[in-house]
Design an enzyme around this catalytic site. Structure first.
Site, mmCIF file in Angstrom:
data_model
loop_
_atom_site.group_PDB
_atom_site.id
_atom_site.type_symbol
_atom_site.label_atom_id
_atom_site.label_comp_id
_atom_site.label_asym_id
_atom_site.label_seq_id
_atom_site.Cartn_x
_atom_site.Cartn_y
_atom_site.Cartn_z
ATOM 1 C CE LYS A 211 16.623 -2.441 21.096
ATOM 2 N NZ LYS A 211 16.883 -3.875 21.303
ATOM 3 N NE ARG A 244 23.796 -3.114 18.550
ATOM 4 C CZ ARG A 244 22.803 -2.476 17.936
ATOM 5 N NH1 ARG A 244 21.744 -2.061 18.646
ATOM 6 N NH2 ARG A 244 22.848 -2.262 16.632
#
Length: 266
Positions: A211, A244
């Site tokens: 991210k 994840r």
């Protein structure tokens, strides 16, 4: 030592996801990538057909299901544990009917009023993420008095709502929603305070992989795998139930090293 977390391998069957959009849009390539992730150490394959990157526009339910359901069917047919990453009740219901074990809803049931009923009347484990708005608006909603306290409060309200509507506590997981209506400082504060979310008593999924808040550690998304892996290990120590990730192999090896450290042997 905290229990070793499950590894959710990310499988985006989308043309526009921020890191791997367009790579796995046909069933054969998606299934092959899922098999490779399982071989590398993934416990669960998280299949998503709609990008939730900042600014992404929503697609309709038919298009989402056209992307994900053939992949879910194929993976479940091979005995692979599947999570369906969706905000839509209809997609969740269809995927669970094909064998999906988890429903990973980044909206925590807020995007589709039918989701709570759908998961309550299914056998699936429901992963409810902290969410304030869709991808087109979420960056304008990143305002908090105290991000940890506010996220805990808002997630707590979702937990209460889900329990009131019949979801069994043992079928609920939580996700703090890193990057969703949160800036970099918010994300780091939530990771620092992860033990407070774990203390609520529900399994916690952490999704930091590649991210944007990791950009100081890697210019491109793929360059951020080392930072992601470090977060995965630290999250494990803080009690996360699952991570994840895109880089399954690197994460699994890092967990192996962590386990060897504790045992005193490889």
């Amino acid at each position: 030592m905290a229990k070793r977390p499950l590894i959710f391998g990310i499988l985006n069957v989308t043309p526009d996801s921020f890191s791997d959009g367009g790579l796995f849009t046909d069933v054969d390539s998606a299934v092959a990538h899922a098999r490779a992730m399982v071989a590398a150490g993934a416990d669960v394959i998280d299949v998503g057909g709609e990008s939730t990157r900042p600014g992404a526009a929503r697609i309709d339910a038919d298009e989402e299901q056209k992307r994900v359901l053939p992949v879910v069917r194929a993976l479940c047919g091979e005995g692979i544990v599947v999570s369906i990453d969706t905000m839509r009740a209809a997609t969740a219901t269809a995927a669970v009917s094909l064998g999906a074990t988890y429903v990973n809803d980044v909206s925590g049931g807020l995007a589709d009023p039918g989701m709570v009923t759908a998961v309550t009347h299914s056998p699936a484990t429901y992963i409810a993420m902290h969410w304030r708005g869709d991808s087109e608006s979420m960056e304008d909603l990143a305002t908090y008095d105290n991000v940890t306290a506010d996220v805990l409060s808002e997630l707590g309200a979702r937990v209460e709502f889900l329990m009131e509507h019949g979801l069994e506590p043992n079928r609920l997981w939580l996700d703090p929603g890193l990057g969703f209506a949160k800036d970099a400082d918010h994300n780091w504060a939530l990771l620092r305070d992860l033990d407070q979310l774990v203390a609520l008593g529900y399994p916690v999924l952490i999704g930091a992989s590649r991210k944007r808040f990791l950009s100081p550690f890697g210019e491109t998304p793929a360059d951020r795998d080392e930072a992601t892996t470090t977060i995965s290990v630290l999250a494990a120590d803080a009690g996360a139930a699952a991570v994840r990730v895109h880089d399954v192999g690197g994460t699994a090896r890092a967990f192996d090293v962590r386990d060897a450290w504790v045992r005193g042997e490889a």
